[in-house]
Structure formats: structure tokens, C-alpha cells
Design a protein around this motif. Sequence first.
Motif, PDB file in Angstrom:
ATOM      1  N   GLY A  26      -1.095   3.216 -10.145  1.00 48.66           N
ATOM      2  CA  GLY A  26       0.292   3.625 -10.264  1.00 48.66           C
ATOM      3  C   GLY A  26       0.114   5.089 -10.269  1.00 48.66           C
ATOM      4  N   ALA A  27      -1.095   5.751 -10.059  1.00 46.84           N
ATOM      5  CA  ALA A  27      -1.317   7.115 -10.197  1.00 46.84           C
ATOM      6  C   ALA A  27      -0.959   7.669  -8.663  1.00 46.84           C
ATOM      7  CB  ALA A  27      -2.215   7.768 -10.974  1.00 46.84           C
ATOM      8  N   LYS A  28      -0.432   8.371  -8.259  1.00 50.44           N
ATOM      9  CA  LYS A  28      -0.154   9.176  -7.099  1.00 50.44           C
ATOM     10  C   LYS A  28      -1.310  10.308  -7.014  1.00 50.44           C
ATOM     11  CE  LYS A  28       4.716   8.546  -6.016  1.00 50.44           C
ATOM     12  NZ  LYS A  28       5.679   9.351  -5.664  1.00 50.44           N
TER      13      LYS A  28
ATOM     14  N   CYS B 156       1.290  -3.710  -4.604  1.00 51.52           N
ATOM     15  CA  CYS B 156       0.406  -2.937  -3.981  1.00 51.52           C
ATOM     16  C   CYS B 156      -0.202  -3.412  -2.744  1.00 51.52           C
ATOM     17  CB  CYS B 156      -0.737  -2.461  -4.839  1.00 51.52           C
ATOM     18  SG  CYS B 156       0.016  -1.344  -6.113  1.00 51.52           S
TER      19      CYS B 156
ATOM     20  N   LYS C 121      -1.508   1.505  -1.461  1.00 52.56           N
ATOM     21  CA  LYS C 121      -1.519   1.786  -2.896  1.00 52.56           C
ATOM     22  C   LYS C 121      -2.484   0.664  -3.388  1.00 52.56           C
ATOM     23  CE  LYS C 121       3.395   3.038  -3.272  1.00 52.56           C
ATOM     24  NZ  LYS C 121       4.678   2.670  -3.724  1.00 52.56           N
TER      25      LYS C 121
ATOM     26  N   ILE D  47      -2.982   6.347  -1.144  1.00 59.33           N
ATOM     27  CA  ILE D  47      -2.147   7.430  -1.712  1.00 59.33           C
ATOM     28  C   ILE D  47      -1.651   7.067  -3.282  1.00 59.33           C
ATOM     29  CG2 ILE D  47      -0.952   7.774   0.337  1.00 59.33           C
ATOM     30  CD1 ILE D  47       1.435   6.152  -0.431  1.00 59.33           C
ATOM     31  N   GLU D  48      -2.210   5.974  -3.807  1.00 59.52           N
ATOM     32  CA  GLU D  48      -1.810   5.509  -5.065  1.00 59.52           C
ATOM     33  C   GLU D  48      -3.001   4.501  -5.772  1.00 59.52           C
ATOM     34  OE1 GLU D  48       2.292   4.944  -6.238  1.00 59.52           O
ATOM     35  OE2 GLU D  48       1.491   3.081  -7.116  1.00 59.52           O
TER      36      GLU D  48
ATOM     37  N   GLN E 130      -8.230   8.863  -9.379  1.00 58.39           N
ATOM     38  CA  GLN E 130      -7.101   8.963  -9.832  1.00 58.39           C
ATOM     39  C   GLN E 130      -6.867  10.711  -9.739  1.00 58.39           C
ATOM     40  OE1 GLN E 130      -6.455   7.001 -13.271  1.00 58.39           O
ATOM     41  NE2 GLN E 130      -5.330   5.457 -12.192  1.00 58.39           N
TER      42      GLN E 130
ATOM     43  N   GLY F 177       1.082  12.452  -2.867  1.00 54.07           N
ATOM     44  CA  GLY F 177       1.616  11.084  -2.561  1.00 54.07           C
ATOM     45  C   GLY F 177       1.635  10.484  -1.184  1.00 54.07           C
TER      46      GLY F 177
END
Length: 287
Positions: free
Chosen positions: A259-261, A170, A136, A255-256, A237, A265
Motif C-alpha cells: 500500500g505504500a507508493k 495487487c 503492486k 511502484i507500490e 517502502q 508511484g
Amino acid sequence: MTRTVYVNGEYLPETEAKVSIFDRGFLMADGVYEVTSVLDGKLIDFDGHLARLERSLTELDMDKPDQFDDLLEIHRELVRLNGIEEGMIYLQVTRGAPGDRDFAFPDAETTRPTLVLFTQNKPGLADSPAAKTGIKVISIDDIRWGRRDIKTVQLLYPSMGKMMAKKAGCDDAWMVEDGFVTEGTSNNAYIVKGGKIITRQLSNDILHGITRAAVLRFAREAQMEVEERPFTIEEAQGADEAFITSASTFVFPVIEIDGAKLGEGTPGPAAKRLREIYLDESRKAAI
């Protein structure tokens, strides 16, 4: 176990290694470095790292260390002495240690560069859990100096970026300048959209990654489409997947982002495939 390191022509126990307090790497961050990965006891992409080291030295008007032509032998000897099967070798060259502190470069006739190498043993480097789960990232402003293409030891802001990511729960940070992603704190950044791999083009704005060059070459050979251009966090994103590359991570899926997958994800197919290809081809070509 005490490591054996290399300092200016000598192999020494790390507890006995010393560099002058007047060394410009310590006083001015006046130095460059390289990191070469070791897999199966062999060096990955060594020629690329050596060529980039030479370029960095040239860009800073810094002399080559006296042992430059022996660097392959020195790397191999450190691998042997420290029993490294999987890990990394860090090499650092500074402008050296003149008699006293001064902003002006010292006379190259009287002050020779300082050369230091050390190893890090990293069992399981090629089988990292993060490569299976993905990482992340957060975005941060890129406020570094303008010559990011030179691999200098000026790593304070990248270190701060990693700490910002850690505090946010993260793994890393992608830096943004004028609305576009430049790179990660210690890696090159990529997104994948509609089967196309997108990454920022080479310039003074990003490090000319050795792993980046190899991965893009392998991608093209595998008939994957590559587009070198800037992209925004918002575009990232909305991508199908994303990943990073570096000498110490090879290829890691992202994968992120903020905060946006991305997608499901989970690591995407392009990143997985490129990691497999890179490790396979790099092992074949290792020296």
C-alpha cells in the motif's frame, strides 16, 4: 491451434501427450523445471538455463534425461513447429515413473527420468503494459522448504501467494523470512536507494535467477552500483524505486509495496534503463 509438445523423445499434438499416473512429478513433486524466453524466434539465455537445470538435477541426485545433449535442438524445433516469435518454452524433468508409488527413489537402472517440453505463445512479451505502468506487491510470510535454490516443481505456495496478491488487488507478493525479503513468488526482488541497486545475495534461500545474473552484470557494466544483501519491507517502502526480474518478465518496475507508493508511484529510471539494456543485449546474444 493445437500445440506440438515434446514428451520423452516424441513430438506430439498436446491432445495426445501422456505421462504415467505413477510419475513421481505427479505423486511427489519430484521434479525440476526451467523456462526459457523466446524473442524474435530465438532463445534468450539458453546456456544459463541449461547450466541451472544440470545443477538442479545434481542437487536432487536425479539423472539427466537421455535427451539432455539434444535440448537446444529440441527447443529450436518446438519454436519452429509452433511458430513462436515471442513466448516461452517450459521444460520439466521428473525422476520418472516406477512400477508403483513409493517414498524411496526408484532404481535409476530401471526408471529413467521423464522429459516434457511445451511452448506458450506470448505476442507482445517484450512490450508488456506492466513494464510501463509498474506493478503492486504485498508481503507474505515465506514458509517454503529450505532449498529454494533448486528450481523444483513445488509451486503450490508461490501460487497461493499470487492468489493472495490478486485478492488484495495487487499483482504479486514478496516473501519475507526472519524480517527480510527473500524473493517474489516467481521472480527476484530489488530496491534502488541513492542510485544503488540492492538485492539479496545468493544462497539456498533464493533461486539463482538467470535473468538476475544477466541484469546485475549489465548494471555493473553500465557503472551502476550493486549491493547484494538482505533488505526489509520497511526499507523497500522507503526506497526510491524497486523492481523484479525473471525470464518471463525480464525487468518489471514495482511502484507500490503493501500500500505504500514508491517515489512518484511510477516506474523509476533504473528499472526502465535496465529493462532497455537487458532486452537489447539479450536479443544480440539470442540463439
